[in-house]
Write a protein that holds these residues in place. Sequence first.
Motif, PDB file in Angstrom:
ATOM      1  N   LEU A 126      13.524  59.775  41.749  1.00 18.70           N
ATOM      2  CA  LEU A 126      12.509  59.304  42.688  1.00 18.70           C
ATOM      3  C   LEU A 126      11.633  58.226  42.068  1.00 18.70           C
ATOM      4  N   MET A 127      11.243  57.261  42.903  1.00 15.58           N
ATOM      5  CA  MET A 127      10.322  56.207  42.477  1.00 15.58           C
ATOM      6  C   MET A 127       8.886  56.661  42.712  1.00 15.58           C
ATOM      7  N   LYS A 128       8.005  56.380  41.739  1.00 14.49           N
ATOM      8  CA  LYS A 128       6.577  56.653  41.899  1.00 14.49           C
ATOM      9  C   LYS A 128       5.887  55.374  42.388  1.00 14.49           C
ATOM     10  N   PRO A 129       4.916  55.515  43.280  1.00 17.44           N
ATOM     11  CA  PRO A 129       4.531  56.737  43.988  1.00 17.44           C
ATOM     12  C   PRO A 129       5.516  57.010  45.124  1.00 17.44           C
ATOM     13  N   CYS A 130       5.867  58.276  45.312  1.00 13.27           N
ATOM     14  CA  CYS A 130       6.818  58.636  46.361  1.00 13.27           C
ATOM     15  C   CYS A 130       6.071  59.267  47.532  1.00 13.27           C
ATOM     16  N   ALA A 131       6.603  59.073  48.717  1.00 12.79           N
ATOM     17  CA  ALA A 131       5.984  59.636  49.915  1.00 12.79           C
ATOM     18  C   ALA A 131       6.080  61.161  49.862  1.00 12.79           C
ATOM     19  N   PRO A 132       5.043  61.861  50.317  1.00 12.56           N
ATOM     20  CA  PRO A 132       5.062  63.325  50.269  1.00 12.56           C
ATOM     21  C   PRO A 132       6.292  63.941  50.940  1.00 12.56           C
ATOM     22  N   GLN A 133       6.669  63.402  52.102  1.00 12.50           N
ATOM     23  CA  GLN A 133       7.822  63.977  52.806  1.00 12.50           C
ATOM     24  C   GLN A 133       9.117  63.778  52.009  1.00 12.50           C
ATOM     25  N   GLU A 134       9.237  62.625  51.352  1.00 11.44           N
ATOM     26  CA  GLU A 134      10.425  62.362  50.538  1.00 11.44           C
ATOM     27  C   GLU A 134      10.486  63.316  49.359  1.00 11.44           C
ATOM     28  N   LEU A 135       9.317  63.551  48.735  1.00 10.84           N
ATOM     29  CA  LEU A 135       9.265  64.472  47.601  1.00 10.84           C
ATOM     30  C   LEU A 135       9.625  65.896  48.033  1.00 10.84           C
ATOM     31  N   LEU A 136       9.040  66.346  49.157  1.00 11.10           N
ATOM     32  CA  LEU A 136       9.302  67.715  49.629  1.00 11.10           C
ATOM     33  C   LEU A 136      10.759  67.887  50.028  1.00 11.10           C
ATOM     34  N   LEU A 137      11.337  66.861  50.660  1.00 12.80           N
ATOM     35  CA  LEU A 137      12.744  66.934  51.038  1.00 12.80           C
ATOM     36  C   LEU A 137      13.629  67.015  49.796  1.00 12.80           C
ATOM     37  N   THR A 138      13.322  66.206  48.789  1.00 14.38           N
ATOM     38  CA  THR A 138      14.096  66.220  47.546  1.00 14.38           C
ATOM     39  C   THR A 138      13.996  67.575  46.856  1.00 14.38           C
ATOM     40  N   LEU A 139      12.789  68.139  46.853  1.00 13.64           N
ATOM     41  CA  LEU A 139      12.596  69.446  46.241  1.00 13.64           C
ATOM     42  C   LEU A 139      13.386  70.529  46.978  1.00 13.64           C
ATOM     43  N   VAL A 164      14.605  66.835  38.487  1.00 12.31           N
ATOM     44  CA  VAL A 164      14.388  65.611  39.266  1.00 12.31           C
ATOM     45  C   VAL A 164      13.589  64.658  38.388  1.00 12.31           C
ATOM     46  N   LEU A 165      14.094  63.446  38.201  1.00  9.01           N
ATOM     47  CA  LEU A 165      13.411  62.459  37.361  1.00  9.01           C
ATOM     48  C   LEU A 165      12.513  61.558  38.213  1.00  9.01           C
ATOM     49  N   LEU A 166      11.340  61.244  37.672  1.00  9.26           N
ATOM     50  CA  LEU A 166      10.368  60.370  38.333  1.00  9.26           C
ATOM     51  C   LEU A 166      10.140  59.132  37.467  1.00  9.26           C
ATOM     52  N   THR A 167      10.015  57.984  38.092  1.00 10.06           N
ATOM     53  CA  THR A 167       9.758  56.759  37.322  1.00 10.06           C
ATOM     54  C   THR A 167       9.085  55.710  38.193  1.00 10.06           C
ATOM     55  N   GLY A 168       8.271  54.909  37.551  1.00 12.34           N
ATOM     56  CA  GLY A 168       7.676  53.778  38.245  1.00 12.34           C
ATOM     57  C   GLY A 168       8.372  52.485  37.902  1.00 12.34           C
ATOM     58  N   PHE A 169       9.424  52.575  37.050  1.00 14.94           N
ATOM     59  CA  PHE A 169      10.139  51.377  36.603  1.00 14.94           C
ATOM     60  C   PHE A 169      11.635  51.628  36.704  1.00 14.94           C
ATOM     61  N   ALA A 170      12.155  51.657  37.910  1.00 19.50           N
ATOM     62  CA  ALA A 170      13.561  51.983  38.119  1.00 19.50           C
ATOM     63  C   ALA A 170      14.458  50.794  37.787  1.00 19.50           C
TER      64      ALA A 170
END
Length: 364
Positions: free
Chosen positions: A94-107, A71-77
């Motif tokens: 995912l865009m940083k900062p990402c919501a905890p629920q969005e991160l957990l769902l993606t994981l 899963v790639l993370l970036t603050g400059f999409a």
Amino acid sequence: MVDDNAAFLDNLQELLGDAGYEVRGASSCRSAREHAKDGFDVALVDLRLPDGDGTALAAELKNGSPDSEVVLLTGFATLETAVAAVRAGACAYLMKPCAPQELLLTLEQAMRQVRLHGEKRELARRAQMTEKLAAVGTMTAGLSHEIRNPLNAAALQLSVLERRVRKLPDVQQGPLLEPLLLVRDEIRRLDHILEDFLQFARPREFRPGSVDVRELVRRVVDLLSGQAEARRVALEKAPREEPLPPVAGEEERLRQVLINLCLNALEATPAGGKVTVSAGHEGGRVWLTVDDAGPGVPPEVRDRIFEPFFTTKAQGSGLGLSIVHAIVTQHGGTLEVGTAPGGGARFILQLPVATGEPVAVRRA
């Protein structure tokens, strides 16, 4: 988790740790490569890293562990970075900062993909094993009688010859008996190999009953005590105070399983070593372990050790553990291989507790 922002890395490690994940952090591509050598399920990778490009690292990690996900993370999409993420084999972006629920769902979605990869690999392994089984059945049906008949005739003639030799004076028997007994042992070995083929290709109908595990272990240890003594290896059953419920199965076939595992352990253990058989139960299953003091089973071999025809021995059909695994599976149980406390091999057998009748419990 690969990110050079220490505060962000700490926060996500804490969040994911609380969610039940085992998280390893890395702040650079170099550190991530070192962590990846120990294996991983999902890699969370920042696009911008101090010693390299996150997209290139993602592709490298994916190529090195095809059954894992990235899963790639970036603050400059941008559109370009999204396309690059897809090309790198990332399953999410995912865009940083990402919501905890969005991160957990993606994981969780990524972990679901990892599980699917594992299931596909297991299905492919089973399909390959099924093909081998079909080949064994076809070959066995055509060759069993052709091989068994001359083997039986040779064994009979050797018995006649042995009786005649033993009637000779003692001084003449020695030079004649030694090659004769060697040939007899080799015929027996061939007969056992043929029996392995027959049993593996044509398994018997399963008729489960109630089996006393404590008594099963005692009989096997007593039966093999002579062979263990001849090898100068201690064969012991671990003391147990708690009661053991009976398991559902066929006593004869479960004895065959335990004998095979113990014989393998005795062969692997050097003189002066020890083989230990333990038993216990948890929930609706009874477990048995056989620990030896040998060199152990290398991790790269463990996935194949129950395959038909696979063996690390110089002699043998490579069907012994395959037959054992097939019997255990027929009983609704599982058989795994791991590492014993002393560094040798540990075989872990689990079987379901007998149901449909009052459970008679005895102390082991």
